[in-house]
Design an enzyme around this catalytic site. Structure first.
Site, PDB file in Angstrom:
ATOM      1  N   PRO A   1       0.808  -1.224   0.000  1.00  0.00           N
ATOM      2  CA  PRO A   1       0.000   0.000   0.000  1.00  0.00           C
ATOM      3  C   PRO A   1       0.838   1.269   0.000  1.00  0.00           C
ATOM      4  O   PRO A   1       0.360   2.327  -0.380  1.00  0.00           O
ATOM      5  CB  PRO A   1      -0.826  -0.112   1.294  1.00  0.00           C
ATOM      6  CG  PRO A   1      -0.801  -1.543   1.651  1.00  0.00           C
ATOM      7  CD  PRO A   1       0.497  -2.079   1.153  1.00  0.00           C
TER       8      PRO A   1
ATOM      9  N   GLU B   1       0.421  -8.035   8.780  1.00  0.00           N
ATOM     10  CA  GLU B   1       0.530  -6.590   9.006  1.00  0.00           C
ATOM     11  C   GLU B   1       1.497  -5.918   8.034  1.00  0.00           C
ATOM     12  O   GLU B   1       1.387  -4.744   7.741  1.00  0.00           O
ATOM     13  CB  GLU B   1       0.983  -6.318  10.447  1.00  0.00           C
ATOM     14  CG  GLU B   1       1.027  -4.837  10.831  1.00  0.00           C
ATOM     15  CD  GLU B   1      -0.349  -4.181  10.785  1.00  0.00           C
ATOM     16  OE1 GLU B   1      -0.401  -2.952  10.652  1.00  0.00           O
ATOM     17  OE2 GLU B   1      -1.367  -4.911  10.873  1.00  0.00           O
TER      18      GLU B   1
ATOM     19  N   ARG C   1      -0.920  -8.512 -21.548  1.00  0.00           N
ATOM     20  CA  ARG C   1      -1.699  -8.106 -22.724  1.00  0.00           C
ATOM     21  C   ARG C   1      -0.925  -7.134 -23.619  1.00  0.00           C
ATOM     22  O   ARG C   1      -1.288  -6.939 -24.778  1.00  0.00           O
ATOM     23  CB  ARG C   1      -3.031  -7.491 -22.310  1.00  0.00           C
ATOM     24  CG  ARG C   1      -2.911  -6.172 -21.587  1.00  0.00           C
ATOM     25  CD  ARG C   1      -4.238  -5.728 -20.995  1.00  0.00           C
ATOM     26  NE  ARG C   1      -5.283  -5.606 -22.000  1.00  0.00           N
ATOM     27  CZ  ARG C   1      -5.428  -4.548 -22.796  1.00  0.00           C
ATOM     28  NH1 ARG C   1      -4.580  -3.522 -22.690  1.00  0.00           N
ATOM     29  NH2 ARG C   1      -6.399  -4.494 -23.678  1.00  0.00           N
TER      30      ARG C   1
END
Length: 247
Positions: free
Chosen positions: A89, A116, A154
């Site tokens: 994150p 965590e 892709r």
């Protein structure tokens, strides 16, 4: 391209890799993958891969040993130096430009966190890239890794049926993509714009550019801040803004 994914839950990914474009890309030998359960590399007699953080705090933290050893195993017999991507994150927000950058690599390793967080030495001693797919927190990095792999594969040559498809995607040009229509020309009293039925390729190209700029202005005006406009695009955007001010 070869892709290694370090995860505690390899079963989460099998369906994705055996479906749709990813499956076809493997059949064309455009990439290969290996799902590595790094729990298999722990030296802990209880097969633990996490521990309490020094200094206290909530949650458990992934220990470095199994992750480092799993990466070492992925590097055996590999001549190329891989990009090692930490799903986190705290990482840079993922973009189409990053996908295009990673698509140029021959070997990618993804580390999917859990609990965590990571022991900091995984971040500083292994990772070449830290990536977040958005400003929210997931229970693990597996979903993020699948998103990135799909967006990268892709872009590999000959993976998509139409080579221009990836080039014209939203974000690849710096703008959101224009609307698309297909048959029938009229459906439930909704009609395809006449210009798309005209056969005039120059008018169609201008319509698509106009719609792309208009959609970007309405939905993602932030993308226009760093966009390099052609003179034609500047004129089209000015006309769009004038029309909006009249409305």
């Amino acid at each position: 391209m070869h892709i290694d994914i370090l995860t505690l839950f390899p079963e989460m990914m099998e369906g994705v890799f055996q479906s749709s474009i990813l499956k076809k890309a493997q059949e064309k030998n455009k990439f290969s993958y290996n799902l590595v359960n790094f729990r298999d590399y722990t030296t802990n007699k209880h097969r633990k891969v996490d521990d309490y953080p020094y200094g206290g705090g909530a949650g458990m933290v992934l220990t470095p040993q199994p992750v480092f050893d799993a990466v070492d195993a992925c590097l055996e017999d590999k001549a190329t130096k891989p990009r090692i991507v930490l799903l986190c994150p705290q990482g840079e927000r993922y973009t189409q430009q990053k996908a295009e950058e990673l698509a140029k690599e021959e070997h990618l390793i993804f580390i999917c966190g859990h609990y965590e967080g990571y022991d900091e030495r995984i971040r500083t001693g292994l990772a070449t890239d830290e990536i977040s797919i958005g400003d929210y927190v997931l229970t693990g990095g597996e979903l993020g890794a699948m998103v990135i792999v799909d967006s990268v594969v892709r872009l590999l040559p000959d993976v998509l049926g139409n080579e221009s498809s990836a080039v014209e995607d939203s974000f690849s040009t710096g703008l959101l993509e224009h609307p698309h229509y297909t048959r029938p020309a009229t459906f439930r009293n909704m009609s395809v714009p006449d210009v798309l039925l005209s056969g005039d390729h120059a008018k169609i190209a201008k319509w698509r550019k106009t719609e792309s700029l208009n959609r970007t202005l309405e939905r993602r005006p932030d993308l226009l801040e760093n966009y390099s406009f052609t003179e034609e695009e500047k004129q089209i955007l000015d006309e769009i803004k004038q029309n909006k001010s009249i409305e």
